[in-house]
Design a protein around this motif. Structure first.
Motif, mmCIF file in Angstrom:
data_model
loop_
_atom_site.group_PDB
_atom_site.id
_atom_site.type_symbol
_atom_site.label_atom_id
_atom_site.label_comp_id
_atom_site.label_asym_id
_atom_site.label_seq_id
_atom_site.Cartn_x
_atom_site.Cartn_y
_atom_site.Cartn_z
ATOM 1 N N ARG A 1 -6.292 1.804 9.909
ATOM 2 C CA ARG A 1 -5.717 0.641 9.228
ATOM 3 C C ARG A 1 -4.269 0.959 8.886
ATOM 4 N N VAL A 2 -3.351 0.115 9.301
ATOM 5 C CA VAL A 2 -1.926 0.381 9.123
ATOM 6 C C VAL A 2 -1.408 -0.429 7.941
ATOM 7 N N LEU A 3 -0.907 0.282 6.919
ATOM 8 C CA LEU A 3 -0.352 -0.337 5.724
ATOM 9 C C LEU A 3 1.146 -0.080 5.702
ATOM 10 N N ARG A 4 1.932 -1.122 5.505
ATOM 11 C CA ARG A 4 3.367 -0.882 5.411
ATOM 12 C C ARG A 4 3.664 -0.118 4.122
ATOM 13 N N LEU A 5 4.583 0.836 4.220
ATOM 14 C CA LEU A 5 4.871 1.763 3.129
ATOM 15 C C LEU A 5 6.347 1.655 2.780
ATOM 16 N N THR A 6 6.633 1.278 1.529
ATOM 17 C CA THR A 6 8.011 1.083 1.085
ATOM 18 C C THR A 6 8.288 1.906 -0.157
ATOM 19 N N ARG A 7 9.615 2.061 -0.478
ATOM 20 C CA ARG A 7 10.031 2.890 -1.617
ATOM 21 C C ARG A 7 10.937 2.111 -2.561
ATOM 22 N N ALA A 8 10.673 0.858 -2.778
ATOM 23 C CA ALA A 8 11.535 0.037 -3.635
ATOM 24 C C ALA A 8 11.297 0.367 -5.108
ATOM 25 N N ALA A 9 12.378 0.661 -5.836
ATOM 26 C CA ALA A 9 12.255 0.866 -7.279
ATOM 27 C C ALA A 9 11.934 -0.440 -7.994
ATOM 28 N N ASP A 10 12.347 -1.544 -7.416
ATOM 29 C CA ASP A 10 12.087 -2.878 -7.955
ATOM 30 C C ASP A 10 11.366 -3.678 -6.876
ATOM 31 N N ILE A 11 10.091 -3.950 -7.089
ATOM 32 C CA ILE A 11 9.285 -4.607 -6.055
ATOM 33 C C ILE A 11 9.768 -6.021 -5.767
ATOM 34 N N SER A 12 10.523 -6.614 -6.691
ATOM 35 C CA SER A 12 11.011 -7.979 -6.455
ATOM 36 C C SER A 12 12.006 -8.045 -5.313
ATOM 37 N N THR A 13 12.530 -6.901 -4.882
ATOM 38 C CA THR A 13 13.469 -6.880 -3.756
ATOM 39 C C THR A 13 12.752 -6.926 -2.408
ATOM 40 N N LEU A 14 11.429 -6.820 -2.418
ATOM 41 C CA LEU A 14 10.662 -6.849 -1.179
ATOM 42 C C LEU A 14 10.241 -8.277 -0.841
ATOM 43 N N ASP A 15 9.824 -8.473 0.405
ATOM 44 C CA ASP A 15 9.271 -9.758 0.835
ATOM 45 C C ASP A 15 7.755 -9.642 0.821
ATOM 46 N N LEU A 16 7.126 -10.258 -0.182
ATOM 47 C CA LEU A 16 5.668 -10.216 -0.334
ATOM 48 C C LEU A 16 5.056 -11.606 -0.187
ATOM 49 N N ALA A 17 5.690 -12.448 0.611
ATOM 50 C CA ALA A 17 5.205 -13.814 0.773
ATOM 51 C C ALA A 17 3.828 -13.871 1.416
ATOM 52 N N ASP A 18 3.421 -12.788 2.094
ATOM 53 C CA ASP A 18 2.099 -12.773 2.734
ATOM 54 C C ASP A 18 1.020 -12.189 1.836
#
Length: 333
Positions: free
Chosen positions: A73-90
């Motif tokens: 299972r492939v999970l995208r892995l990010t390192r954002a200090a502020d999650i609001s800067t990510l695109d979580l529309a899905d």
């Protein structure tokens, strides 16, 4: 319908949620698709694969470009200090597991990123609703976009009290949680505000407070002010216990009380009639496992019950249960 989940904060609870989901096969309606943490990808993968409490992950863990693969299972892995800067529309539900969602701004960052709802892995004054499965989950509805899953001790205590109150009527009570040490305590003596909490976690029993007393009044308002409690942190790495004494309006002997507890058994309340010790309860999925041989009714009428809970594993199982419930609200905001 599949509920798409992102984990923000890959610490003890974030990693345990992923491990439970990947190994137990109990949540086919959930797909964990993303993990965000400020730690390096290498650290995230290593600490997930090798766990001092639960042992090595019984499967394959791989790092791929921008992703963590768990048994394929492939999970995208990010390192954002502020999650609001990510695109979580899905994303249907962000599991907010950083331990820092104490303000409306912090708790709402997942929403700002486009996710539909946020589930906080601990108490939060910023939550619109605090839920405990088996205690007040009938109040969880589509209007709540930011929800707290309370604390591990509240998840153990509140369903137990609801059962006892419903069957016998609870007038008053006292709870002591005998709690394993956590990351909030130092490994060597170091300032932590509370002098007792400043002492080395693995060397002493440490009397302290429990958030469960405050949360209980919120989760079970019908018992507000009737049940108080405290904690003793003990030098074990996992599994805690609730030692509860109550006075009840209806009389029942120990055998009758144990019959009530057996009748309440399910994925939230479990029971055992064997002489177990704390390590035997590691990775039990219930919120609390009642030790039936410990049930006592004193000659004066006080009832004492005792239950074990894996404060990481059981709580993480409830995170998944609640996320599935929240993700199913398709008619909310």
């Amino acid at each position: 319908m599949t509920v798409r989940v992102a984990i923000n904060g890959f610490g003890r609870i974030g990693r345990t949620v992923l491990r439970a989901w990947a190994t137990r096969g109990l949540w086919p309606g959930i797909e964990i698709v993303a993990v965000n943490d400020i730690a390096s990808a290498e650290d995230c993968a290593y600490l997930f694969e090798y766990d001092s409490v639960f042992g090595p992950f019984p499967g394959r863990v791989e790092l791929r470009p921008g992703a963590l693969a768990v048994d394929g299972r492939v999970l995208r892995l990010t390192r954002a200090a502020d999650i609001s800067t990510l695109d979580l529309a899905d994303i249907d539900v962000v599991m907010e597991c950083t331990g820092k969602a104490d303000t409306v701004e912090m708790s709402g960052r997942g929403l700002a990123a486009g996710a539909r709802r946020v589930l906080i892995s601990g108490p939060s004054e910023a939550a619109e609703f605090t839920v405990v499965l088996g205690a007040n989950d009938e109040g969880l509805g589509p209007d709540f976009r930011v929800v707290s899953n309370a604390s591990c001790t509240t998840n153990a205590l509140a369903p137990l009290l609801r059962v006892l109150d419903g069957a016998l009527g609870v007038d008053s009570g006292w709870m002591t949680t005998i709690h394993c040490y956590t990351g909030s305590q130092p490994t060597v003596d170091a300032p932590r505000g509370d002098p007792a909490r400043s002492r080395a976690a693995a060397l002493s029993m440490v009397p302290t407070t429990s958030s469960a007393q405050r949360l209980l009044d919120r989760v079970l308002p019908q018992l507000a002010g009737r049940v108080m409690g405290a904690a003793v942190r003990v030098p074990v790495a996992s599994v805690s216990a609730v030692d509860l004494t109550v006075t009840t309006r209806a009389a029942a002997d120990a055998a009758e009380v144990n019959a009530i507890l057996r009748g309440a058994a399910g994925n939230v309340i479990g029971w055992t009639d064997r002489p177990l010790v704390s390590s035997d309860l590691r990775a039990r999925g219930e919120s609390i496992v009642m030790a039936l041989p410990e049930t006592v009714r004193t000659p004066g009428g006080t009832l004492r019950v005792f239950g074990w809970y894996d404060n990481e594993w059981g709580f993480s199982n409830r995170m998944l249960d609640v996320a599935l419930r929240m993700g199913g609200f398709r008619d909310g905001p």
